[in-house]
Design an enzyme around this catalytic site. Structure first.
Site, mmCIF file in Angstrom:
data_model
loop_
_atom_site.group_PDB
_atom_site.id
_atom_site.type_symbol
_atom_site.label_atom_id
_atom_site.label_comp_id
_atom_site.label_asym_id
_atom_site.label_seq_id
_atom_site.Cartn_x
_atom_site.Cartn_y
_atom_site.Cartn_z
ATOM 1 C CE LYS A 183 -2.439 0.761 3.795
ATOM 2 N NZ LYS A 183 -3.266 0.504 4.994
ATOM 3 C CB SER A 258 -6.423 2.565 4.515
ATOM 4 O OG SER A 258 -5.522 1.835 5.336
ATOM 5 C CB SER A 282 -6.441 -0.503 7.411
ATOM 6 O OG SER A 282 -6.996 0.714 7.860
#
Length: 579
Positions: A183, A258, A282
Site C-alpha cells: 500500500k 485503507s 484496514s
C-alpha cells in the site's frame, strides 16, 4: 539421431487463405469447413496426413494420423510415440513430423489447432495417448531442453539447502524473486509516498519502510505501490490524487480501506504478496469486501517505521499484515514482519480444530454501527451449525458470547485512537499547519478543497464532535479485554461478524461512517484477528467473518480460518480462470 538433423523448413507452407485472422477472432463454427474445403482443393492429388505433439506431467508424446482417402485408395493409418519427458512440446511436434517424413514424401501445411478438423483432432488424441502407450523413441532432447531441466534441478537443490540451513539457524522462510506490492503509505525507496494527499504528490520515499525492507530482505521484489484513502483513514479507497479503487467482484462497490488497492490486486490475481497495515480494520476490511484471507497480528510486535510517516517508536494499536487468496501464506509472511519477535509466537503449534473452544457473537448492539444483515447472519448460522455437528463432545459445542463493550465498539476504538501519536488534521496539511473542518467544508461546497468528503467528515469527528469520556472508555476497554482473554484462554476463538453487510456501493458508507467498528474494536483490544472468506452470496459478492483469539494466539486464528475457508468456499475468483 538428433532433432537438429531434421530440416523441415523447405517443406513448410504456413499460409491458409481461409485463416487470415488471429485464432481468437475466428468463428469456430464455420472455419473448420472453410479449412477442409481449401485443403481438398489445394491438395486434391495428395494424401493428407496430420501430426501433433503433446506434453503433460507424465511425459511427452507425438503422433501422426492418415485418414481414409477413397480416391487414393488408402486406408486409415496412425502411429503414436512416447518422447522424453524433458522435451518441450515443440520437440514432440518435430518428432511427429520426422516420423511422418520417414514414411512418405510430404508437403507440410500449417493449420490452426483445435478448430474441429477431424484429422487434427485425431492426431491430438493419439499424441496424448503416446505419453503412456506410445512406442519408445530413442531421440535425445536438444541442449537447451537439458539446460532448462538442469537449471530447475539446481534451483530446487539450492532451495532445499537454503531451507535446511534456515531451519537450523531459526530463520524465516524466504521468497526469492517473488513479486510483491505494498500500500502506498508504506515507504518504498524511490517510489511516490503521497499517503493519498495532493500536497505530497511529488514526494518520493528516501528509504524503505521497515516492513518493506524485511520482505525485500527475504528475496521478494517490490513491483508496485497501491492506492489508499487520505492518511489511511476511511472505509473506501478514494482520494483526490489517484481517484477511486473498484471492487473486482462488482465495480460499483467498494474495496474497503485503507488497503483497498492491495485487496483489489490480490483478489484479481495480480499480486501474490500484498503488504498492508491495520489500525481500524484496514487489512481485514478490504479482505472481507474482496473475498480474501487476512491476519491482523497482536498489536505492538510489528514495526511501523516508515509506514504513514511513523518513526516506529510510538506505542500504537496498528499492526502490519497481509491479505491473501491462500490462508497458508499468512503465517510465513507474518513471521517475516514480526522479525525477531516471531520467536514469541508459536506458529509451528499443531492445532486440531476439534480441540478448539468456539464462541460466537451474531451481531453487536452498537447503535451507531447497525445490525448484521440477513446474508451474514445466515453465513454465521451455517458455520455454527457445522461446528456443532463436528464437535467431539458437548463442551466443544460453540457457545454464544457477548459483553457490554460490544454496545460501544466505536467509542472503544475512538478512545484507542486518542492515544496514537499522529494527528490527522496535521498530516492532511502535510505537517505544515493543520487542516480545519469548517474551512475545508466551505471549500468543498465551492469545489476548491483538496480533500474528499470522507476526510472532511473525519476532521469534524476529530475537531468538532464531542470526545469520548476517557476514564469510562478505558475501564470498559479493560473490562472487555480481560473478560475476552479469560474466556478464550489459549485454546478458544471468538467468531465475530466482519461488518453489517457485504461490500457496499460506492459512497454509501458516508451515511454509515461507523461500520468499521466491527473490526476496529479488536485493534483497541490488541487482540489478533483473522478475516475468513466464506464464498459468495447470490449476487456474487463475498461473504465472511472474523476469527479472534487472545494475544499471541495467531496460530489458533489461522488454523480455524483455514478450516472454515476450506469448508465454506474460501476465496472464489471474481472471474473465470483458464488453466
Amino acid at each position: 539421431m538428433s532433432l537438429n538433423q531434421v530440416d523441415c523448413y523447405k517443406y513448410l507452407v504456413l499460409e491458409l487463405e481461409s485463416v487470415k485472422n488471429k485464432k481468437r477472432d475466428l468463428d469456430l463454427n464455420t472455419v473448420k469447413f472453410d479449412i477442409q474445403l481449401e485443403l481438398e482443393e489445394k491438395y486434391l492429388e495428395s494424401q493428407v496426413m496430420y501430426t501433433d505433439g503433446a506434453k503433460s506431467v507424465n511425459g511427452g508424446g507425438a503422433a501422426f494420423y492418415v485418414p481414409t482417402n477413397k480416391k487414393k485408395g488408402t486406408m486409415r493409418f496412425s502411429k503414436c510415440f512416447k518422447t522424453s519427458p524433458i522435451m518441450c512440446i515443440m520437440s514432440s511436434e518435430l518428432i511427429a513430423i520426422s516420423e511422418a517424413l520417414s514414411n512418405v514424401q510430404l508437403k507440410l501445411q500449417w493449420i490452426p489447432s483445435h478448430v474441429g478438423l477431424k484429422g487434427n483432432e485425431e492426431a491430438d488424441i493419439l499424441a496424448k495417448r503416446g505419453i503412456t502407450e506410445g512406442q519408445e523413441m530413442n531421440i535425445l532432447p536438444c541442449y537447451s531442453e537439458f539446460l532448462f531441466k538442469y537449471k530447475l534441478k539446481c534451483a530446487q537443490m539450492w532451495d532445499e539447502y537454503f531451507d535446511m540451513r534456515s531451519r537450523e539457524k531459526g530463520i524465516c522462510l524466504r521468497f526469492p524473486g517473488v513479486p510483491f506490492t505494498a500500500k502506498e503509505s508504506h515507504a518504498v525507496k524511490g517510489l511516490v509516498n503521497s499517503l493519498g494527499i495532493i500536497a505530497r504528490r511529488h514526494t518520493r520515499a528516501p528509504e524503505d519502510a521497515e516492513c518493506v525492507r524485511l520482505v525485500r530482505e527475504k528475496g521478494a521484489i517490490p513491483v508496485a505501490i497501491t492506492n489508499v484513502p487520505e492518511i489511511n483513514k476511511w472505509q473506501e479507497t478514494r482520494n483526490m490524487l489517484y481517484g477511486q479503487t473498484n471492487n473486482p467482484y462488482h465495480t460499483g462497490r467498494t474495496t474497503g480501506g485503507s488497503s483497498g488497492g492491495e485487496a483489489a490486486l490480490a483478489a484479481a490475481l495480480a499480486s501474490p504478496i500484498s503488504l498492508c497495515s491495520d489500525i481500524g480494520g484496514s487489512t481485514r476490511m478490504p479482505a472481507f469486501y474482496c473475498g480474501l484471507y487476512a491476519l491482523n497480528p497482536t498489536a505492538g510486535y510489528t514495526s511501523l517505521k516508515g509506514s504513514a510517516l511513523r518513526s516506529g517508536l510510538e506505542p500504537t494499536m496498528a499492526s502490519i499484515g497481509f491479505v491473501s487468496k491462500h490462508c497458508e501464506d499468512l503465517a510465513p509472511l507474518t513471521k517475516i514482519v514480526l522479525a525477531d519477535n516471531a520467536k514469541e509466537f508459536d506458529f509451528e503449534r499443531k492445532i486440531n480444530v476439534k480441540d478448539v473452544k468456539f464462541f460466537y457473537t451474531e451481531s453487536a448492539q452498537d447503535l451507531r454501527v447497525g445490525p448484521v444483515c440477513k446474508d451474514l447472519r445466515k453465513a454465521m448460522s451455517e458455520v455454527i451449525k457445522k461446528l456443532t455437528e463436528e464437535a467431539p463432545s458437548t463442551d466443544k459445542v460453540p457457545m454464544a458470547y457477548y459483553h457490554e463493550g460490544f454496545d460501544h465498539m466505536f467509542s472503544i476504538w475512538k478512545h484507542g485512537m486518542s492515544k496514537e501519536a499522529d494527528s490527522f488534521p496535521k498530516m492532511l496539511a502535510n505537517n505544515n499547519g493543520e487542516a480545519k473542518a469548517f474551512v475545508e467544508l466551505g471549500k468543498k461546497l465551492i469545489g476548491q478543497s483538496q480533500f474528499t468528503m470522507a476526510a472532511i467528515m473525519k476532521l469534524f469527528d476529530d475537531q468538532v464532535l464531542p470526545q469520548v469520556n476517557a476514564e469510562w472508555a478505558e475501564k470498559l476497554t479493560n473490562d472487555l479485554k480481560n473478560d475476552l482473554i479469560k474466556t478464550l484462554g489459549t485454546d478458544g476463538v471468538l467468531l465475530f461478524p466482519s461488518a453489517p453487510r457485504p461490500a457496499p456501493y460506492h459512497y454509501s458508507l458516508l451515511l454509515r461512517p461507523f461500520s468499521f467498528a466491527y473490526w476496529g474494536v479488536f485493534n483497541a483490544l490488541h487482540c489478533p484477528a483473522a478475516q475468513v472468506p466464506l464464498g459468495l452470496n447470490s449476487d456474487g459478492i463475498p461473504l465472511g467473518l472474523q476469527v479472534v483469539a487472545a494475544p499471541k494466539q495467531e496460530a489458533l486464528c489461522l488454523a480455524v480460518a483455514d478450516h472454515l475457508g476450506k469448508t465454506f468456499g474460501g476465496y472464489v475468483p471474481p472471474c473465470q480462470i483458464y488453466s
